[in-house]
Design a protein around this motif. Structure first.
Motif, PDB file in Angstrom:
ATOM      1  N   VAL A  56       0.979  -1.150  -0.037  1.00  0.00           N
ATOM      2  CA  VAL A  56       0.016   0.000   0.131  1.00  0.00           C
ATOM      3  C   VAL A  56       0.879   1.318   0.011  1.00  0.00           C
ATOM      4  N   THR A  90      -2.135  -1.273  -3.916  1.00  0.00           N
ATOM      5  CA  THR A  90      -3.197  -0.022  -3.638  1.00  0.00           C
ATOM      6  C   THR A  90      -2.260   1.338  -3.517  1.00  0.00           C
ATOM      7  N   ALA A 378      -2.259   1.080   5.446  1.00  0.00           N
ATOM      8  CA  ALA A 378      -3.633   0.797   5.477  1.00  0.00           C
ATOM      9  C   ALA A 378      -4.281   1.218   6.557  1.00  0.00           C
ATOM     10  N   ARG A 379      -3.711   1.125   7.919  1.00  0.00           N
ATOM     11  CA  ARG A 379      -4.394   1.491   9.070  1.00  0.00           C
ATOM     12  C   ARG A 379      -4.472   2.976   9.144  1.00  0.00           C
ATOM     13  N   LEU A 383      -7.969   1.976   5.559  1.00  0.00           N
ATOM     14  CA  LEU A 383      -8.342   0.979   4.485  1.00  0.00           C
ATOM     15  C   LEU A 383      -7.948  -0.332   5.070  1.00  0.00           C
ATOM     16  N   HIS A 384      -7.742  -0.695   6.370  1.00  0.00           N
ATOM     17  CA  HIS A 384      -7.410  -1.842   7.168  1.00  0.00           C
ATOM     18  C   HIS A 384      -8.857  -2.138   7.679  1.00  0.00           C
ATOM     19  N   ARG A 386      -9.338  -4.321   4.925  1.00  0.00           N
ATOM     20  CA  ARG A 386      -9.462  -4.686   3.624  1.00  0.00           C
ATOM     21  C   ARG A 386      -8.071  -4.761   2.771  1.00  0.00           C
ATOM     22  N   LYS A 387      -7.271  -3.929   3.041  1.00  0.00           N
ATOM     23  CA  LYS A 387      -5.966  -3.886   2.531  1.00  0.00           C
ATOM     24  C   LYS A 387      -4.778  -3.919   3.442  1.00  0.00           C
ATOM     25  N   GLY A 388      -3.675  -4.522   2.916  1.00  0.00           N
ATOM     26  CA  GLY A 388      -2.683  -4.473   3.650  1.00  0.00           C
ATOM     27  C   GLY A 388      -2.333  -5.793   4.402  1.00  0.00           C
ATOM     28  N   CYS A 460     -12.482   5.512   2.098  1.00  0.00           N
ATOM     29  CA  CYS A 460     -11.663   5.237   3.415  1.00  0.00           C
ATOM     30  C   CYS A 460     -12.521   5.138   4.588  1.00  0.00           C
TER      31      CYS A 460
END
Ligand code: DUC
Ligand code: ZN
Ligand code: ZN
Ligand code: ZN
Length: 478
Positions: A56, A90, A378-379, A383-384, A386-388, A460
């Motif tokens: 990310v 991402t 992501a955090r 986006l955490h 879902r991503k990372g 987000c």
């Protein structure tokens, strides 16, 4: 229970663990992790490979108007293509407000720029340059609620910078709405004064760009940003930290229990002020702000990455060609440094450089690498999870890395639209050989398999790390 895809026999790494497991993918998401998973419609044998969450990259610039004759070389197609080949799935580019215009206009403009182009998923950070009553009172809160939950503000550049009063007002909105503020911390007056002095002395070659932006100017602004954030009681993230003095301020603040986060970038590990020297105008290739420092500062940045001062490692990909229209020579190859477009490309080399020099050389654990380059960004930007990460339920955004592959970085092997890389000739060990986005193989062994426009815009969530210390709300992971 069948899978669309099973990635077998690989070694999976997250920000907390490294373990042997097969990864079962269904509907674009990770559906199972374990040994001996049932058959998939497709199978990938990852024996000997690392199965990492796709990177990310929390700081890139694509197709961003510059306000002058310079033009960014990468748009949302070439920028995301380069990202994908570098193991990143991402990206968070910026939507920059033009002074005198609304934030909403910026958001609409950048969605138009992105339309039909991205190969991987993306979210936008806003850049707030003109915090009018309407922006503060209506637009910014509304946009945060729509999923634009992070924004950058600048303490330098005439076209972008906010004064301290404006910064306080913007921070106050971030606090009440729960957004993450990214700070460009350099003292504008110090830089302007030094630049004029250097110009009067005829010292205008690219090398003097670095001289005009000394560490003390970064340190002062970093301290001021921390103080303003403390006053408002809001977390901030200080971006592209270059030197020991700023790191010292960040550690000081963190030691006092303030929620001060920090980002650094490859240029502060792999380049030095000497790279701005060189023959003729070559140094312009490495003009970025803050500028690269020296070996002693590189060491402090490494220590900050492994020791916890930094939470995120981003590219700050700001792509300008060396030759050609709108590039570094837009004002000629003898232009004073003040007129040289500011920024360097790096979205594709970010991960291989850190992997090779960090993980392979034993400076950094693999879990730390994943934390800095995928999980934490992501955090920080909502986006955490879902991503990372590689976890059941997360998007199947995965990079398969061959830790034994040795590659010499040259611009010829990269997929951006820039005509140089500052990292030309550096040999790295470890390379992302397959990249998957939502379960779809988008790059394999140097071949692009994805169609432009397949990347989705990501609204987000409110980032947990952006919560103020004094918040009455309970800090729970949901
Ligand atoms: N800040 C950035 O974030 N990127 C490029 C140049 C700058 O000053
Ligand atoms: Zn001009
Ligand atoms: Zn910046
Ligand atoms: Zn940037």
């Amino acid at each position: 229970m069948n899978f669309d895809l099973v990635i077998r026999n690989g070694t999976v790494a997250t920000a907390s663990e490294v373990f042997k497991a097969d990864v079962g993918v269904r509907g674009g998401r990770i559906a199972a992790l374990g040994e001996g998973l049932a058959a998939g419609r497709e199978e990938i044998d990852a024996a000997g490979l690392l199965v990492l969450p796709g990177g990310v990259d929390g700081h890139v610039h694509f197709d961003q108007p510059t306000g002058d004759e310079s033009v960014m070389a990468d748009d949302f197609l070439t920028g995301t293509r380069s990202a994908a080949f570098g193991g990143t799935t991402t990206v968070l580019p910026f939507a920059c407000q033009e002074k005198g215009k609304t934030l909403r206009a910026a958001v609409d403009d950048y969605h138009r720029r992105a339309a039909g182009k991205p190969l991987i998923d993306y979210a936008f950070h806003l850049i707030v340059t003109d915090p009018t009553e309407q922006v503060l009172g209506q637009e910014l809160p509304a946009l945060i609620r729509e999923g634009y939950t992070s924004f950058k503000i600048y303490m330098t550049y005439d076209a972008l910078k906010l004064n301290d009063r404006q910064i306080l007002e913007v921070l106050d909105i971030a606090r009440s709405e729960g957004a993450m503020v990214m700070m460009h911390a350099e003292n504008a007056d110090c830089i302007a004064w030094l630049t004029e002095k250097l110009e009067r002395a005829g010292q205008t070659a690219p090398y003097f760009h670095g001289v005009s932006r000394p560490r003390v100017a970064e340190r002062e602004a970093t301290h001021r940003a921390i103080s303003l954030a403390e006053l408002v009681d809001v977390p901030i993230l200080i971006v592209h930290v270059s030197g020991a003095d700023a790191v010292e301020q960040i550690r000081w603040a963190q030691g006092r229990g303030l929620r001060i986060y920090a980002e650094t970038c490859p240029q502060y590990l792999f380049l030095t002020a000497d790279d701005l020297g060189g023959e003729g105008f070559e140094g312009a290739k490495c003009i970025c702000s803050p500028p690269p420092r020296d070996a002693a500062n590189q060491k402090v940045i490494w220590d900050g990455l492994t020791g916890g001062a930094f939470q995120v490692f981003s590219s700050d990909h700001a792509p300008f060609r060396f030759d050609g229209p709108g590039g570094k020579k837009v004002h000629g190859d003898k232009a004073p440094f003040r007129c040289v477009p500011n920024g360097i490309p790096g979205v594709e080399t970010r991960l291989p450089l850190l992997f090779s020099e960090g993980v392979m050389k034993g400076r950094m654990e693999l879990t730390k690498f994943v934390e800095l380059t995928a999980a934490n960004p992501a955090r920080m930007y909502g986006l955490h999870p879902r991503k990372g990460t590689i976890a059941v339920g997360a998007d199947a955004d995965i990079a398969l890395w061959d830790p034994s592959r040795t590659v010499t970085i040259t611009n010829g092997i990269l997929h951006h639209n820039v005509d140089y890389t500052p990292y030309e000739g550096i040999e790295v060990t470890g390379w992302p050989v397959v990249t998957l986005s939502r379960g779809e193989v988008i790059c394999r062994d140097g071949e692009l398999l994805a169609a432009p426009g397949r990347g989705e815009f990501l609204p987000c969530g409110l980032p947990a790390p952006a919560r103020p210390k004094g918040s009455p709300a309970p800090v729970l992971p949901f």
